[in-house]
Design an enzyme around this catalytic site. Structure first.
Site, PDB file in Angstrom:
ATOM      1  N   GLU A 156     -11.106  -0.026  -4.994  1.00 11.26           N
ATOM      2  CA  GLU A 156     -10.124   0.586  -5.898  1.00 11.26           C
ATOM      3  C   GLU A 156     -10.454   0.290  -7.359  1.00 11.26           C
ATOM      4  O   GLU A 156      -9.575   0.097  -8.174  1.00 11.26           O
ATOM      5  CB  GLU A 156      -8.713   0.082  -5.544  1.00 11.26           C
ATOM      6  CG  GLU A 156      -8.353   0.150  -4.083  1.00 11.26           C
ATOM      7  CD  GLU A 156      -8.370   1.583  -3.518  1.00 11.26           C
ATOM      8  OE1 GLU A 156      -8.556   2.545  -4.290  1.00 11.26           O
ATOM      9  OE2 GLU A 156      -8.207   1.726  -2.298  1.00 11.26           O
TER      10      GLU A 156
ATOM     11  N   GLY B 124       0.842  -1.198   0.000  1.00 11.75           N
ATOM     12  CA  GLY B 124       0.000   0.000   0.000  1.00 11.75           C
ATOM     13  C   GLY B 124       0.871   1.239   0.000  1.00 11.75           C
ATOM     14  O   GLY B 124       1.800   1.350   0.802  1.00 11.75           O
ATOM     15  N   TYR B 125       0.547   2.158  -0.902  1.00 12.49           N
ATOM     16  CA  TYR B 125       1.349   3.382  -1.005  1.00 12.49           C
ATOM     17  C   TYR B 125       0.479   4.642  -0.966  1.00 12.49           C
ATOM     18  O   TYR B 125       0.984   5.755  -1.032  1.00 12.49           O
ATOM     19  CB  TYR B 125       2.168   3.381  -2.313  1.00 12.49           C
ATOM     20  CG  TYR B 125       1.302   3.234  -3.553  1.00 12.49           C
ATOM     21  CD1 TYR B 125       0.917   1.969  -3.996  1.00 12.49           C
ATOM     22  CD2 TYR B 125       0.829   4.349  -4.238  1.00 12.49           C
ATOM     23  CE1 TYR B 125       0.091   1.831  -5.103  1.00 12.49           C
ATOM     24  CE2 TYR B 125       0.007   4.219  -5.348  1.00 12.49           C
ATOM     25  CZ  TYR B 125      -0.354   2.952  -5.777  1.00 12.49           C
ATOM     26  OH  TYR B 125      -1.178   2.831  -6.868  1.00 12.49           O
ATOM     27  N   GLY B 126      -0.835   4.449  -0.880  1.00 10.33           N
ATOM     28  CA  GLY B 126      -1.752   5.591  -0.874  1.00 10.33           C
ATOM     29  C   GLY B 126      -2.748   5.442   0.259  1.00 10.33           C
ATOM     30  O   GLY B 126      -2.371   5.283   1.423  1.00 10.33           O
TER      31      GLY B 126
HETATM   32  C1  BEZ Z   1      -2.629   2.076  -2.236  1.00 12.96           C
HETATM   33  O1  BEZ Z   1      -2.729   2.699  -1.186  1.00 12.96           O
HETATM   34  O2  BEZ Z   1      -1.732   1.262  -2.399  1.00 12.96           O
HETATM   35  C2  BEZ Z   1      -3.613   2.268  -3.296  1.00 12.96           C
HETATM   36  C3  BEZ Z   1      -3.865   3.509  -3.734  1.00 12.96           C
HETATM   37  C4  BEZ Z   1      -4.793   3.690  -4.724  1.00 12.96           C
HETATM   38  C5  BEZ Z   1      -5.470   2.622  -5.245  1.00 12.96           C
HETATM   39  C6  BEZ Z   1      -5.191   1.375  -4.803  1.00 12.96           C
HETATM   40  C7  BEZ Z   1      -4.257   1.183  -3.816  1.00 12.96           C
END
Ligand code: BEZ
Length: 187
Positions: free
Chosen positions: A99, A25-27
C-alpha cells in the site's frame, strides 16, 4: 504519480515484529488477505466514509491511465464497515510495501462486531498526496474504473470484489452501490 510512503510509515509507527496490532481494512484488505493474521473480525470505524478518490498508478491502473481505489474521507456521524485483522508487527513490512502509493498509517478506534472496542491502525490516503484524485461525478468515476487495468488486474474487478465482500459481511456502501448502478446503466 507514484509516491512511496513505506519509509514514512516505518518511521512514524515503529513496531516490534512480535507486537500484536489490530488493523482496520476497508478496501482491498477485505477481499485480498495475502498476509498472515491471528484473527479476523467484522468491524466498523466511526466518522469516516469510503470513497474511490485515490488514484492507482501501480496496481489497478498505469501512470498513463490511472485507476481509482478507495481511501477514507472524514464524515462526521457516519460509519464505515470493514474488517479487523489482529496481526503481528512484522506483517507491516509487507503491507507498507503493498500500500505504498500514498497511504499512511493512522491510529484509529475499531468497533468489533459483537461490541468490543479496540485501538488499532488503518491506512489512509489524504488529499495532500500526489496520487489523490478526489471527488468526481459517479458516472465519471465509474467510467474511469471500467477503463483502467494495471499489474494487479482490472480496476473493475477491484470494485466488484469489494462490493461482493461487503455484501458477504452483511453491509452495503451507498457510494459503491451508486458506482455499480452507473455501470449497469452503461456509462
Ligand atoms: C484497506 O483495505 O483498508 C486499504 C485500502 C487501500 C490501501 C490500504 C488499505
Amino acid at each position: 504519480m507514484v509516491i512511496d510512503t513505506s519509509a514514512i510509515n516505518r518511521r512514524n509507527h515503529a513496531l516490534a515484529d512480535d507486537d500484536e496490532v489490530w488493523l482496520f481494512g476497508y478496501g482491498s484488505l477485505i477481499f485480498k488477505a495475502d498476509f498472515p493474521y491471528l484473527e479476523r473480525r467484522g468491524a466498523h470505524i466511526q466518522g469516516w466514509a469510503r470513497r474511490f478518490w485515490q488514484g492507482s498508478h501501480d496496481h489497478r491502473g498505469t501512470p498513463e491511465s490511472p485507476g481509482r481505489v478507495v481511501t477514507l474521507t472524514a464524515a462526521p456521524g457516519q460509519h464505515c464497515h470493514g474488517v479487523a485483522y489482529r496481526i503481528r508487527g512484522a506483517v507491516f513490512a509487507h503491507l507498507d510495501h503493498r500500500e505504498k502509493n500514498g497511504y499512511l498509517r493512522l491510529d484509529t478506534t475499531l468497533h468489533l462486531t459483537g461490541g468490543e472496542t479496540v485501538a488499532g491502525l488503518l491506512y489512509v490516503a489524504t488529499a495532500d498526496n500526489p496520487a489523490f484524485l478526489g471527488p468526481a461525478p459517479a458516472a465519471d468515476i465509474a467510467r474511469q474504473i471500467a477503463a483502467a487495468h494495471g499489474p494487479s488486474g482490472a480496476n473493475l474487478d477491484y470494485l466488484l470484489d469489494l462490493a461482493a465482500a461487503l455484501r458477504a459481511l452483511g453491509t452495503r456502501d451507498t457510494h459503491i452501490e451508486q458506482l455499480l448502478a452507473e455501470l449497469s446503466a452503461g456509462v
